[in-house]
Design a protein around this motif. Structure first.
Motif, mmCIF file in Angstrom:
data_model
loop_
_atom_site.group_PDB
_atom_site.id
_atom_site.type_symbol
_atom_site.label_atom_id
_atom_site.label_comp_id
_atom_site.label_asym_id
_atom_site.label_seq_id
_atom_site.Cartn_x
_atom_site.Cartn_y
_atom_site.Cartn_z
ATOM 1 N N ALA B 123 0.268 16.091 9.521
ATOM 2 C CA ALA B 123 -0.715 15.251 10.213
ATOM 3 C C ALA B 123 -1.292 14.179 9.290
ATOM 4 O O ALA B 123 -1.414 13.005 9.665
ATOM 5 N N VAL B 124 -1.607 14.589 8.046
ATOM 6 C CA VAL B 124 -2.237 13.646 7.115
ATOM 7 C C VAL B 124 -1.285 12.507 6.762
ATOM 8 O O VAL B 124 -1.639 11.339 6.832
ATOM 9 N N THR B 125 -0.038 12.884 6.382
ATOM 10 C CA THR B 125 0.893 11.831 5.973
ATOM 11 C C THR B 125 1.234 10.925 7.153
ATOM 12 O O THR B 125 1.424 9.727 6.977
ATOM 13 N N SER B 126 1.323 11.473 8.354
ATOM 14 C CA SER B 126 1.618 10.638 9.524
ATOM 15 C C SER B 126 0.538 9.590 9.706
ATOM 16 O O SER B 126 0.819 8.414 9.939
ATOM 17 N N ALA B 127 -0.707 10.018 9.581
ATOM 18 C CA ALA B 127 -1.828 9.085 9.744
ATOM 19 C C ALA B 127 -1.773 8.017 8.652
ATOM 20 O O ALA B 127 -1.950 6.822 8.917
ATOM 21 N N LEU B 128 -1.494 8.457 7.408
ATOM 22 C CA LEU B 128 -1.444 7.500 6.298
ATOM 23 C C LEU B 128 -0.289 6.519 6.468
ATOM 24 O O LEU B 128 -0.426 5.322 6.193
ATOM 25 N N ARG B 129 0.856 7.057 6.929
ATOM 26 C CA ARG B 129 2.007 6.171 7.175
ATOM 27 C C ARG B 129 1.640 5.100 8.189
ATOM 28 O O ARG B 129 1.921 3.915 7.992
ATOM 29 N N ALA B 130 0.996 5.515 9.275
ATOM 30 C CA ALA B 130 0.596 4.558 10.307
ATOM 31 C C ALA B 130 -0.361 3.523 9.727
ATOM 32 O O ALA B 130 -0.241 2.324 9.983
ATOM 33 N N ALA B 131 -1.294 3.991 8.896
ATOM 34 C CA ALA B 131 -2.282 3.077 8.300
ATOM 35 C C ALA B 131 -1.590 2.040 7.415
ATOM 36 O O ALA B 131 -1.913 0.857 7.458
ATOM 37 N N LEU B 132 -0.611 2.520 6.616
ATOM 38 C CA LEU B 132 0.082 1.599 5.711
ATOM 39 C C LEU B 132 1.007 0.656 6.467
ATOM 40 O O LEU B 132 1.313 -0.434 5.992
ATOM 41 N N PHE B 133 1.454 1.100 7.635
ATOM 42 C CA PHE B 133 2.372 0.275 8.419
ATOM 43 C C PHE B 133 1.613 -0.778 9.231
ATOM 44 O O PHE B 133 2.186 -1.781 9.653
ATOM 45 N N LEU B 134 0.327 -0.559 9.419
ATOM 46 C CA LEU B 134 -0.477 -1.439 10.271
ATOM 47 C C LEU B 134 -0.355 -2.937 9.938
ATOM 48 O O LEU B 134 -0.179 -3.754 10.845
ATOM 49 N N PRO B 135 -0.422 -3.316 8.639
ATOM 50 C CA PRO B 135 -0.328 -4.764 8.343
ATOM 51 C C PRO B 135 0.941 -5.409 8.898
ATOM 52 O O PRO B 135 0.935 -6.593 9.222
ATOM 53 N N VAL B 136 2.027 -4.608 9.025
ATOM 54 C CA VAL B 136 3.280 -5.159 9.546
ATOM 55 C C VAL B 136 3.097 -5.636 10.983
ATOM 56 O O VAL B 136 3.711 -6.604 11.419
ATOM 57 N N LEU B 137 2.234 -4.916 11.698
ATOM 58 C CA LEU B 137 2.049 -5.238 13.117
ATOM 59 C C LEU B 137 1.203 -6.484 13.334
ATOM 60 O O LEU B 137 1.231 -7.090 14.398
ATOM 61 N N ILE B 138 0.413 -6.845 12.330
ATOM 62 C CA ILE B 138 -0.451 -8.024 12.482
ATOM 63 C C ILE B 138 0.401 -9.282 12.284
ATOM 64 O O ILE B 138 1.117 -9.381 11.291
ATOM 65 N N PRO B 139 0.345 -10.229 13.202
ATOM 66 C CA PRO B 139 1.125 -11.455 12.999
ATOM 67 C C PRO B 139 0.693 -12.163 11.714
ATOM 68 O O PRO B 139 -0.488 -12.132 11.357
ATOM 69 N N MET B 140 1.665 -12.753 11.039
ATOM 70 C CA MET B 140 1.388 -13.405 9.760
ATOM 71 C C MET B 140 0.294 -14.451 9.885
ATOM 72 O O MET B 140 -0.547 -14.603 9.006
ATOM 73 N N VAL B 141 0.301 -15.185 11.007
ATOM 74 C CA VAL B 141 -0.698 -16.240 11.174
ATOM 75 C C VAL B 141 -2.098 -15.639 11.258
ATOM 76 O O VAL B 141 -3.036 -16.134 10.632
#
Lengths: 439, 316
Positions: B123-141
């Motif tokens: 559960a912990v690593t899944s949450a952390l993975r999602a958190a670290l992946f979040l910037p990818v989802l934000i458009p560069m602009v």
């Protein structure tokens, strides 16, 4: 009887069937508009165009947001190249010459003539200072829509606290330097409040350099011909040296190049006591400053003079006649005294149409907000905005060098020599084609 | 003649080599025809929008228009030499190389670190993975607009938090010595989470038995990382490096939003230079020439990477 009734019915039926074919839908046109300053201009533009569509059932105008002034030029050019030009564009007033040279503008003379007025009568509605950027080779290419001049904004609370009278703002460079020194706060070597902030980002930087150079008795470019700029001149050297001294010698201006929004944020947050910025940001400052502020003329060294800024409405080349006519009606409506005055109150830009200042709403507004008068008063000393062949790259040659100076990487003199050389290089083909061409 | 006869005999009995190859080709084609048919739509679009445009760029690079009045004329390779002689192009190339190295190495290192730390699923690593992946989802602009406020001199978040630690507040985007590094930060922040995904996938592929065997043989965590995990991850490394290098050339949204290549061209990257030539200078010839040069460099780089990849995996 029966026959005629049937005939009547038939005619009515035919009429009903023919009706949709006869009634043409409204002419659909696009208006490209930029948001070059702080504030909620995009929402205001929506309100304005909605009102136009409601009062003009045969035209359906759509406002298309196109970014900064520079971006708007690029997007307009792309649309023209693609064969689908927008019907009207709010175009930075200094791009008109460049676009005219590139054959991208509709000459408005015939549209004006079709309305039964002369060019002089038409242009007579607008402040004389604006005509330099609207008329090219005696033809009208743009209609002034929202215009600006740079202003000196002062945090009146901080001025009082420093023992300065905000009602007697600095009028000369020497006084301004003095004010800035008194307004700068330090903790040891660290500056906690800057005396003055002047924006230097692409676009703004060139305009501020033009302003300072004019106040120093000089000019930025040849107002009559698009192939000459005057970067390597004593008047510009004096202007850049003074700006650099604020940074390097007096340490009252933050080093480095600062974009417009950073300057206004610094001012609003009380981190910069004074700033030079467009009057287009006035409404933003009025709405957000939690302190008393004053606006004043840009101080002089030799004379009071400022460049015009802001934008004009243009019609790109290559439009169908009906769209051109619809665009012309939109342009006339948008620049009418009432709309022009409303837009001015909403944004802070001044209204180019002189009659706007005679409307009751505007008189009322100016009584409540005397700060909005300063830019209009400054118009008496305003001069055209730089406009050359390839305006943007030619302007950038200067801006790149000014940024190096403000970062302490180059001395003003060598920077301006380099800028002149680079600009001359860009202007060379145009000069070879026009001014140097032998008969 | 009679001496040559026996030698020619075996050749005559089977099909001539040319015909043989053709027949094989025809058989191969028949077998792979459905595959080609499936690829056809993509090929059509690629031809229309990619190869067609590339062809156009190649032609445009040979022509020059000086002023609107002057006719467009054929200049051969003049545009290419003009681009190579342009200090702002060479400056952009140097910036881009610096930017590529400065973003690829830290973001790949971070991605590997994240992947190793979060390789076990709970559960912990899944949450952390999602958190670290979040910037990818934000458009560069959007990310750039956000960082514009973080970098704001004097009043931005960065100065607010670390400003008091420094003797002089840096003008993050207004100082030509710092600006390029400032925009690198966004890229690293944005890409590390993305590359982490590839490393996580790569770690799944490390054979369990080998790890167990190493463990039984007394190999510590560092030994296992050094001698088993990293070698096993080599294809992933190569792939991610290619992606990171291409990203360094193709991502310029943040330059548009934050610096427009400034101050004084300090953050001008190759793609932004091409854009400037095309739309600001209105110089299609030079823009096309610069595009061709960039394309050639990228194709060479990609070919090299694929060859290295193929060699590592043994090939057919």
């Amino acid at each position: 009887m029966l026959f005629s009734r049937r005939l009547m019915l038939g005619l009515a039926m035919a009429g009903a069937l023919a009706f949709p074919a006869l009634a043409e839908g409204p002419t659909e046109i696009d208006l490209f508009f930029p948001v070059p300053v702080d504030g909620k201009l995009a929402r205001d533009m929506g309100t304005l165009i909605k009102e136009f569509n409601e009062t003009h059932s045969d035209i359906k105008a759509t406002a298309v947001y196109t970014g900064s002034y520079d971006d708007t030029l690029i997007k307009t050019r792309a649309a023209i190249k693609a064969g689908k030009p927008p019907a009207a564009v709010i175009m930075s007033a200094n791009f008109l010459l460049d676009m005219q040279i590139e054959n991208e503008l509709t000459n408005l003379d015939s549209l004006i003539a079709a309305d039964g007025v002369t060019k002089e009568q038409f242009l007579g509605q607008f402040f004389p200072a604006l005509q330099g950027n609207a008329v090219i080779n005696r033809s009208v290419y743009g209609v002034p829509f929202h215009n600006s001049t740079p202003l000196l904004y002062i945090n009146a609370d901080q001025a009082k606290e420093a023992g300065l009278d905000p009602n007697k703002p600095p009028q000369t460079w020497a006084e301004l330097t003095d004010w800035a020194k008194k307004l700068t706060k330090r903790e040891g070597d660290k500056v906690t409040r800057w005396g003055i902030a002047i924006p230097c980002a692409y676009d703004y930087c060139g305009w501020m350099m033009e302003s300072l150079t004019m106040s120093n008795g000089g000019r930025y470019y040849n107002e009559e011909f698009g192939g000459e700029v005057y970067y390597d001149t004593p008047s510009m050297l004096g202007a850049l040296t003074w700006w650099n001294d604020l940074v390097a010698k007096h340490k009252v201006h933050a080093p480095g190049a600062t974009p417009g929004p950073a300057v206004s944020t610094s001012f609003i947050s009380g981190n910069a006591a004074m700033m030079m910025l467009s009057t287009g940001s006035l409404t933003y400052v009025r709405d957000n400053a939690k302190f008393a502020y004053k606006v004043a003329f840009i101080p002089r060294n030799v004379r009071n003079a400022v460049p015009i800024g802001g934008a004009s409405l243009i019609i790109p080349a290559g439009l169908e006649a009906d769209k051109q006519k619809a665009a012309w009606r939109l342009i006339k409506w948008m620049t009418s005294p009432e709309k022009s005055a409303w837009w001015s109150r909403a944004t802070g830009y001044f209204a180019p149409n002189m009659a706007a200042y005679k409307t009751p709403d505007m008189i009322d507004f100016l009584n409540k907000n005397p700060d909005a008068k300063t830019a209009v008063e400054q118009l008496d000393v305003a001069k055209p905005w730089f406009a050359t062949y390839k305006t943007v790259p030619v302007r950038k040659t200067l801006e790149d060098e000014v940024m190096l100076v403000l970062n302490g990487k180059k001395q003003p003199k060598e920077a301006l020599a380099a800028a002149q050389k680079a600009a001359d290089e860009l202007l060379k083909p145009y000069n070879a084609e026009t001014s140097l061409k032998l008969p | 003649m009679s001496l040559a006869e026996p030698a020619a005999l075996p050749v005559a009995t089977s099909a001539p080599p040319r015909l043989h190859a053709l027949r094989r080709f025809a058989a191969g084609l028949k077998a792979s025809l459905p595959a080609y048919l499936l690829l056809l739509p993509s090929l059509v679009f690629l031809a229309l929008f990619t190869y067609g445009a590339m062809g156009r760029v190649f032609v445009d690079a040979l022509y020059q228009r000086t002023t609107p009045k002057a006719p467009v004329r054929f200049v051969g390779f003049d545009n290419i030499s003009a681009v190579l002689a342009d200090a702002s192009f060479t400056g952009a190339v140097v910036n881009n190389l610096l930017y590529a190295v400065g973003t690829a190495i830290p973001s790949i290192a971070l991605a590997l670190l994240f992947a190793l730390a979060l390789s076990r699923t709970n559960a912990v690593t899944s949450a952390l993975r999602a958190a670290l992946f979040l910037p990818v989802l934000i458009p560069m602009v959007a990310a750039s607009a956000l960082f514009l406020f973080i970098f704001l001199p004097n009043v931005g978040l960065l100065d607010y938090y670390i400003g008091h630690l420094l003797p002089v507040l840096p003008n993050w985007l207004g100082d030509p010595d710092i600006a390029l590094y400032a925009i690198m930060i966004i890229t690293i922040w944005k890409n590390a989470g993305y590359y982490m995904l590839f490393f996580l996938a790569g770690l799944q592929a490390v054979p369990e038995e080998v790890m167990e065997a190493a463990h039984l043989d007394g190999a510590g965590p560092f030994m296992r990382l050094r001698h088993i995990i990293l070698p096993e991850l080599r294809p992933t490394f190569l792939f991610v490096t290619v992606i990171a290098t291409l990203n360094a050339v193709t991502q310029v949204d943040h330059v548009f939003v934050m610096t427009k290549g400034g101050p004084s061209n300090a953050t001008n990257l190759v793609l932004f230079y091409i854009y400037q030539q095309a739309v600001e200078h209105y110089d299609i010839g030079k823009a096309s020439a610069a595009t061709l040069l960039t394309l050639a460099a990228l194709m060479a780089l990609t070919a090299l990477s694929f060859r290295t990849l193929a060699n590592r995996e043994g090939g057919p």
